[in-house]
Design a protein around this motif. Structure first.
Motif, PDB file in Angstrom:
ATOM      1  N   ALA A  38     -18.603  92.721  -1.407  1.00 24.29           N
ATOM      2  CA  ALA A  38     -17.819  93.968  -1.405  1.00 24.29           C
ATOM      3  C   ALA A  38     -16.458  93.778  -0.746  1.00 24.29           C
ATOM      4  O   ALA A  38     -15.963  94.652  -0.055  1.00 24.29           O
ATOM      5  CB  ALA A  38     -18.604  95.082  -0.716  1.00 24.29           C
ATOM      6  N   GLY A  39     -15.865  92.593  -0.922  1.00 23.90           N
ATOM      7  CA  GLY A  39     -14.538  92.330  -0.385  1.00 23.90           C
ATOM      8  C   GLY A  39     -14.486  92.121   1.118  1.00 23.90           C
ATOM      9  O   GLY A  39     -13.419  92.075   1.703  1.00 23.90           O
ATOM     10  N   MET A  40     -15.638  91.996   1.765  1.00 25.23           N
ATOM     11  CA  MET A  40     -15.685  91.825   3.216  1.00 25.23           C
ATOM     12  C   MET A  40     -16.021  90.375   3.553  1.00 25.23           C
ATOM     13  O   MET A  40     -17.169  89.980   3.595  1.00 25.23           O
ATOM     14  CB  MET A  40     -16.744  92.769   3.808  1.00 25.23           C
ATOM     15  N   GLY A  41     -14.971  89.568   3.769  1.00 22.78           N
ATOM     16  CA  GLY A  41     -15.168  88.150   4.024  1.00 22.78           C
ATOM     17  C   GLY A  41     -15.370  87.799   5.481  1.00 22.78           C
ATOM     18  O   GLY A  41     -15.906  86.744   5.793  1.00 22.78           O
ATOM     19  N   ASP A  82     -18.810  83.763   2.162  1.00 18.06           N
ATOM     20  CA  ASP A  82     -18.131  83.190   1.005  1.00 18.06           C
ATOM     21  C   ASP A  82     -19.143  83.007  -0.118  1.00 18.06           C
ATOM     22  O   ASP A  82     -20.073  82.227   0.039  1.00 18.06           O
ATOM     23  CB  ASP A  82     -17.502  81.850   1.382  1.00 18.06           C
ATOM     24  N   PRO A  83     -18.986  83.729  -1.230  1.00 21.76           N
ATOM     25  CA  PRO A  83     -17.940  84.710  -1.501  1.00 21.76           C
ATOM     26  C   PRO A  83     -18.181  85.984  -0.697  1.00 21.76           C
ATOM     27  O   PRO A  83     -19.300  86.261  -0.257  1.00 21.76           O
ATOM     28  CB  PRO A  83     -18.071  84.983  -2.996  1.00 21.76           C
ATOM     29  N   ALA A  84     -17.120  86.746  -0.527  1.00 22.93           N
ATOM     30  CA  ALA A  84     -17.164  87.949   0.295  1.00 22.93           C
ATOM     31  C   ALA A  84     -17.899  89.073  -0.429  1.00 22.93           C
ATOM     32  O   ALA A  84     -17.490  89.468  -1.517  1.00 22.93           O
ATOM     33  CB  ALA A  84     -15.749  88.401   0.637  1.00 22.93           C
TER      34      ALA A  84
END
Length: 172
Positions: free
Chosen positions: A131-134, A127-129
């Motif tokens: 490259a969109g990988m959380g 968090d934050p993820a």
């Protein structure tokens, strides 16, 4: 070595090793046999990565600490529980990510089969993820394959892409 590569390697180490932060490695921590180890990790981008590492006792301890040293992370929570051949760790850490600070929460369970093999299952949240990988599930298996090759020294690592380095030479 690029900052992105160091960051990804640090995340990998955080994900699959029992990272020790500002404390000694427990005396009852299972030890890995000195020599050449082959490690296969799945989870980083969904692809299996295989690396080989020439290991001795000092390098084994350094592997436990490396993720924190590489990332400049600070952990607000760190628990490690060693029971026989099982190691369970939980951590919540702040890491310097490629786009600024991020929180990394990890849980891993490692089962050792003597000193010649182990298997780790882990889960990591970011968090934050990046490259969109959380979220990421990580699986890692290591096995002793024999003595280190001629000319190898402890810490020498050969990555899946053939790149060679010594983990003791890595700097944040």
């Amino acid at each position: 070595m690029s900052a992105r590569f160091r960051f990804l390697l640090a995340l990998s180490l955080i994900s699959v090793t029992t990272v020790v932060v500002a404390q000694d490695i427990p005396a009852n921590m299972p030890k890995r046999k000195p020599g050449l180890w082959e490690m296969q990790t799945t989870g980083m981008g969904g692809h299996q990565q295989t690396m080989k590492l020439c290991l001795d006792a000092d390098t084994d301890q350094a592997m436990y600490k490396m993720g924190t040293q590489m990332s400049g992370q600070k952990c607000s929570k760190f628990n490690i529980d060693v029971k026989g051949n099982s190691v369970v760790s939980d951590a919540v850490c702040k890491v310097d990510g490629p786009n600024g600070p991020m929180s990394v929460t990890s849980h891993s369970e490692t089962k050792f089969d003597g000193d010649a093999s182990y298997h780790t299952e882990g889960h990591v949240s970011y968090d934050p993820a990046p490259a969109g990988m959380g979220q990421m599930a990580v699986s890692s298996t290591g096995r002793w394959v024999g003595p280190c090759a001629a000319g190898q020294k402890p810490g020498d690592m050969i990555m899946s892409n053939g790149q060679s380095m010594n983990i003791k030479d890595m700097h944040p």
